[in-house]
Structure formats: C-alpha cells, structure tokens
Design an enzyme around this catalytic site. Structure first.
Site, PDB file in Angstrom:
ATOM      1  N   TYR A 290       0.226  15.895   3.882  1.00 51.75           N
ATOM      2  CA  TYR A 290       0.907  16.056   5.172  1.00 51.75           C
ATOM      3  C   TYR A 290       2.124  15.153   5.271  1.00 51.75           C
ATOM      4  O   TYR A 290       2.968  15.344   6.144  1.00 51.75           O
ATOM      5  CB  TYR A 290      -0.076  15.782   6.323  1.00 51.75           C
ATOM      6  CG  TYR A 290      -0.096  14.382   6.897  1.00 51.75           C
ATOM      7  CD1 TYR A 290      -0.761  13.346   6.250  1.00 51.75           C
ATOM      8  CD2 TYR A 290       0.537  14.084   8.106  1.00 51.75           C
ATOM      9  CE1 TYR A 290      -0.795  12.065   6.791  1.00 51.75           C
ATOM     10  CE2 TYR A 290       0.504  12.807   8.649  1.00 51.75           C
ATOM     11  CZ  TYR A 290      -0.160  11.799   7.986  1.00 51.75           C
ATOM     12  OH  TYR A 290      -0.190  10.532   8.529  1.00 51.75           O
TER      13      TYR A 290
ATOM     14  N   HIS B 155       0.837  -1.196   0.000  1.00 54.38           N
ATOM     15  CA  HIS B 155       0.000   0.000   0.000  1.00 54.38           C
ATOM     16  C   HIS B 155       0.869   1.241   0.000  1.00 54.38           C
ATOM     17  O   HIS B 155       1.986   1.241   0.521  1.00 54.38           O
ATOM     18  CB  HIS B 155      -0.962   0.009   1.197  1.00 54.38           C
ATOM     19  CG  HIS B 155      -0.293  -0.022   2.545  1.00 54.38           C
ATOM     20  ND1 HIS B 155       0.021   1.114   3.252  1.00 54.38           N
ATOM     21  CD2 HIS B 155       0.127  -1.064   3.305  1.00 54.38           C
ATOM     22  CE1 HIS B 155       0.593   0.776   4.395  1.00 54.38           C
ATOM     23  NE2 HIS B 155       0.675  -0.544   4.454  1.00 54.38           N
TER      24      HIS B 155
END
Ligand code: EUG
Length: 610
Positions: free
Chosen positions: A532, A451
C-alpha cells in the site's frame, strides 16, 4: 531521572514540529536512549560536495538559487553543500533520509526552501519550470520508514512547506471538521483541540507516532487506530498547486464552487464531476497546500483490551474470527495484531540485552523473555478498543471474548493489572485519539536504529495472513534479520506491516535489509499481493508489480504526469512515476544498483534540442 546532557527537545510552543509539553519528559528519555545507541557521528560531511541535480551546470544552478533568494528572502533558502545531520525523530533532517537504505548522501537535497504562503509555492514552481530544477515538496518530512524527507532524485530542491505554513485554518465544532496547512502535526492538532476546550467533544485520529503532518500522512494514505483510521477516506477537500509552468492553484470538491465553497468544503468530499483528489495522493501531480479533515465525536466512553495467543499457528484461525467481527463493526477500530517479538522490542532495550548471535533471535529466547513481562510467553498480541457507553461496550466485548476464546490458550489480560508505563496504555491513548511517542522505542533494537517497512495489503483471511507471514519469515531467515510483523486490520482488508529494524551505519546490514525488502515485494507479487506504500528506494519495484494489462495504470499515470508537469520538475520518480525527460535513461531502481541516478535528463518539453 537524571538531567539530559543533550539539548532539550523543541516543544510546540517554540517549533511547529515540536513535542507537546505533556510529552517533553518522555521525549527527553527517548532522545537519551537513541543517542546512547548511536555509534557514529550525527553529522555527515558531504564528501561528494553540493548535490547539483542532473541537467544543469553548477554555476547555472547557483545563479538560479540566487534568483530564488531574491524572490523569497535569502534566509528562506538554504544551500545544502557542507554537512547533513541525522538527529532523531523529533529533530529530524529535511535534507535527506535519516533511515537510508543506501548511504546517507545518496537521496539528498541540494537546497531547502521555505515558502510562507500559496503564492510563494506558486513562485517556486514557476522558478523550477524556468530553470528545469527538480523540486520535492515535504509537509514535515517525517515519513520515516518510507524515505523520510528525502527526494527521489538526488539534488532536488526540497520545498519544506510545513515550517512557515503550519496554521490550523479552522476547526468547526458543529460539523466536526477542520482545515489545516501542511505544517500541522497530529500533536499540534490534538493540543489545539485541548487548548480550545474541545478535547472532550471531538477527537483526532493519530498514527502510532504523532509527530507527522496531518496533510503529509493523509496524502500518503497513512493509517491511524480509531474508527477514523483510514485517513484518506476521512479527508474532505484539497487545495493544490499544479506543477505546470503557470503553477495554477485549484480547490477540489465543494471548494471548487465559484462563491462560498468554504460552506460545504469539509462536509462533502466529492463536489461535481470527476473526483480529482485521488490523483493528488501518493503521486507527483500537485503540491497540497490545504486539506480538510473530519474529526470524530467523543463516543461517550472507551475501553481498550488486549488478548494474547500462545502459538504461531493461531494466526490463521484468529484471522477467520476477526474478519466477520471487523466487517460487522463489533471490532470497531484499526486494531493491531502484533508478533510477540514486537511487544518485547517496544520495551526499548537493544537486542544485545537478550541475544548477541547472528541471524534472527531464536523463538525460545523471545518466549523466555516475554515470560517475564505482562503479556507472558505468547506468539501474538491483539490490541483493540471498544467504544461507547459501558452497556454498549459490554455487549460487544462479550461477543469478542467468546469469539477470541475459541482459540485454545487465548488469554485476556486485565488492564487493571498493568503498570502505567506498559505499552498497552500507549495503544489505549492512540486508539482514543491522543498522539504518543512510545512506538519509537523499538528502533533502539539496533545501534543507529533505522526502520524500513514491507507493507502488503490482503483480505482478512487466515490463508492470506499465513502466506504473507511465511514469506516474510523465510526472507528474514535468509537475511539474518529479526521478524516483527504487525497486522493492522482495516474494514475489509489488512495491512501487514513488517518493519525491518537495522543499523543505518552498517553498509552490509543496509544491503541485507534492502535485499530482504525487495525479495518480499517480489514474493508477495508472485502470490498476488501488493504494497500500500513503500520506501522511496523501492517505489519503482512496487509500482512495477501493479502491471495488469501491460502496465495500463502506469501508462495512465505517465499521461497525467506529462500533461500536468510537462517539464517534469515535480518529485520525479515519486511512486515510480517518471516524467518524460527522465524516462528510459536508467533512473528506475530495481535492486542491486550502486547509484540512485540515471544518465542525464532530456531537454525541455517541446524543445527542438535532442
Ligand atoms: C506502522 C503502521 C503503518 C505503517 C508503518 C508503520 C506501525 C508500526 C498501518 O501502517 O505504514 C508499528
């Protein structure tokens, strides 16, 4: 359960990065599932040989490694010249990214070194300056989805800080603080509180998976799910080894006091003068060797809740409902609003159980499958937690209930109806500070499941949520990838986390995943959203979107880099910050490159050679 044919997962009693014994059974079945999903060998032979970093010849590099061995003990320096092994979450590599966006051999270390103390970290920094060898510190290397343990510059020497620096240096029962070394995981800190009989008195805050380093996660500005979920905001005090040739050590905040600084080091983060801690998070300006962290008092009760919402279009009005409740702290934790598909994938089955077609799984199938589960058919699931004694919880939960039920078809699921192995209870543990392993299950969605995250932040507004969701959806459709977004709502912002789950051994799918991520980053930037945090392969691109006033922030970062690390040895390229010796030589990755490397590096700082 049938016994696992695989070797047992190390526990905390025999490894600093092991699993708590309470989770050993869960780890065993998680590991079985992951290995069942592997279609390629776990071992990768380094067909390109020893990855010697650019700027040094192989004989000179090997001689330098011999120097390091004599200084630290040969057993604490490992050359990475034959093969690398992928393993799985709990037995992960420290040599490379087991969830790569390029091939496994691209972002790879030439050697791994294991210091046992701050003085040895300093020694390694001096050695790197002497030989101009790039070094890449990891705490534990579990930054999965963002590059794991991999160095940005191929052939860097990885400093595995955690293996031999894994002490909980203090837990202060009066102040509710602790001081830890890089090798302390969320699992380990939690277990230690239980062992000392403090588990009832104080909580840690944990991310979805508990195997990560408290220091590593915090300096990468990671997130957890109690009211202490903003880890960086909750830390207090760092000890840092600087990357210059003299390898100075400093302590920040109250730790800088000449005498007795330990007193207040973990109670007051700022000290006197400029607040320096910020430049040591998501950077390559120093090596953090100690960090103070605050602990949360047991709030005297807690109660998880889960609501489902039927329609995709409920997202925007729901965000408008969540924002005021969150800002006023009626919603008290970093909760998650998840897409229905993610609640399906976290059951741990491969996608092919439900659908084998190319492209994103059709919505109708997601709904039909969810119909058979505890949530029922729905588009979104909100997992939250209320804290405090029962009467206080009731006040807040009633407010939340009437607000959430303004959405037509909103349903509160009664926890009493949920079986013990339902994912809800994992969220319940996490939001009450007990680290878990459940989240790992959705990597089984794909064979060789990996992922990588697209992680933009925005205000908590319906319009922002919709724009980000729509752009993610469009790009996932184009890439033929299933969309599994989760909104993690902070106090005044939300992190949208879109984890792309892909087959790490399928080069075509890796390219589609990378393209999808890059397109989303660009689309988001065009609309005024930034990430972020990002994967190591995407850092140049993300850094490039923070371009206000002709890249003034990156110019400032470059100035700091050149001043603190004149030889450019520490984690070159991390977060898009390249040392002078690497600049303008093609090291930046913006997409479409076949190699992560530039063409050469410049001479030593101040050298007359050109
Ligand atoms: C998750 C959350 C994150 C992140 C990566 C993954 C959770 C996935 C809030 O931050 O950066 C379920």
């Amino acid at each position: 359960m049938s016994p696992s044919p695989l070797p047992s997962t190390p526990t905390l009693s025999n490894a600093h990065d092991g699993i708590p014994s309470r989770l050993l059974l869960k780890a065993t079945s998680a590991k079985d599932l992951i290995y069942a999903g592997k279609t390629v060998s776990d071992t990768i032979h380094l067909t390109r040989g020893l990855p010697v970093p650019q700027g040094i010849s192989k004989p000179a590099f090997l001689a330098a490694i011999d120097d390091l061995k004599s200084a630290l003990g040969a057993e604490h320096v490992q050359l990475n010249d034959t093969e690398i092994k992928n393993g799985w979450y709990m037995e992960h590599p420290n040599t490379h990214d087991m969830m790569p966006l390029f091939d496994f051999e691209e972002f790879v270390a030439s050697a791994v070194v294991y210091p046992s103390c701050v003085a040895e970290v300093q020694m390694i920094v001096r050695w790197a300056n002497k030989h101009l060898i790039p070094i890449f510190p990891i705490s534990m290397g579990r930054n999965l989805g963002y590059g794991g343990a991999a160095p940005r510059v191929r052939g860097s020497v990885t400093i595995d800080l955690g293996k031999r620096m894994a002490k909980i240096l203090s837990i202060n029962e009066d102040d509710f603080t602790c001081l830890v070394e890089p090798g302390v995981s969320f699992y380990a800190l939690h277990e230690e509180l239980q062992r000392r009989g403090l588990g009832d008195k104080m909580w840690i805050d944990t991310p979805d998976l508990g195997g990560g380093s408290v220091v590593g996660n915090t300096v990468d500005r990671g997130v957890g799910y109690t009211p202490y979920g903003d880890h960086w905001a909750c830390h207090s005090g760092l000890e840092v080894v600087l990357p210059g040739p003299d390898a100075q050590v400093l302590r920040t905040g109250m730790g800088a006091l000449g005498v007795g600084g330990e007193n207040t080091w973990q109670c007051f983060p700022y000290g006197f003068g400029p607040y320096s801690d910020g430049i040591f998070s998501q950077s390559n300006f120093g090596i953090v060797t100690k960090m103070g962290m605050t602990l949360m008092p047991n709030p005297g009760g807690f109660e998880s809740f889960m609501y489902t919402f039927p329609n995709e279009s409920d997202l925007a009005p729901l965000m408008e409902i969540i924002r005021p409740l969150r800002i006023s702290n009626i919603l008290e934790n970093v909760a998650q609003l998840r897409h229905g598909l993610q609640t399906l994938s976290v059951k741990g089955h491969p996608r092919t159980k439900y659908y084998s077609g190319f492209g994103p799984m059709p919505d109708a199938i997601v709904r039909t499958e969810l119909e058979k589960t505890a949530t029922g058919a729905c588009a979104w699931v909100y997992y939250g937690m209320s804290y405090g004694p029962a009467p206080i919880r009731k006040l807040k939960l009633d407010l939340i209930d009437s607000a959430f039920k303004q959405i037509r078809g909103a349903k509160k699921i009664d926890p009493a109806t949920l079986p013990a192995d339902e994912y809800f209870w994992s969220r319940d543990r996490i939001a009450s500070g007990t680290p878990d392993l459940e989240e790992l299950k959705w990597v089984n969605w794909m064979p060789n499941g990996a992922h990588a995250a697209f992680s933009p932040v925005s205000p908590i507004r319906g319009a922002d949520a919709t724009k980000l969701y729509e752009l993610a959806k469009k790009r996932h459709m184009e890439a033929g990838i299933d969309l599994m977004p989760a909104f993690c709502v902070g106090l005044r912002e939300m992190h949208l986390i879109v984890e792309i789950v892909y087959d790490a051994a399928d080069a075509g799918m890796r390219r589609r995943a990378e393209k999808c991520l890059r397109d989303m980053i660009d689309d988001a930037a065009a609309l005024g959203y930034g990430e972020y945090r990002t994967h190591i392969a995407l850092m140049d691109q993300v850094a490039g979107t923070y371009s206000w006033n002709d890249h003034a922030l990156m110019k400032f970062n470059n100035q700091l880099k050149d001043s603190l690390d004149p030889n450019g040895i520490l984690a070159p390229g991390r977060c898009g910050i390249w040392p002078q010796r690497y600049r303008n030589r093609g090291w930046e990755l913006k997409g479409g490159e076949s190699s992560s490397e530039g063409v050469g590096v410049g001479p030593r700082a101040g050298s007359s050679k050109i």
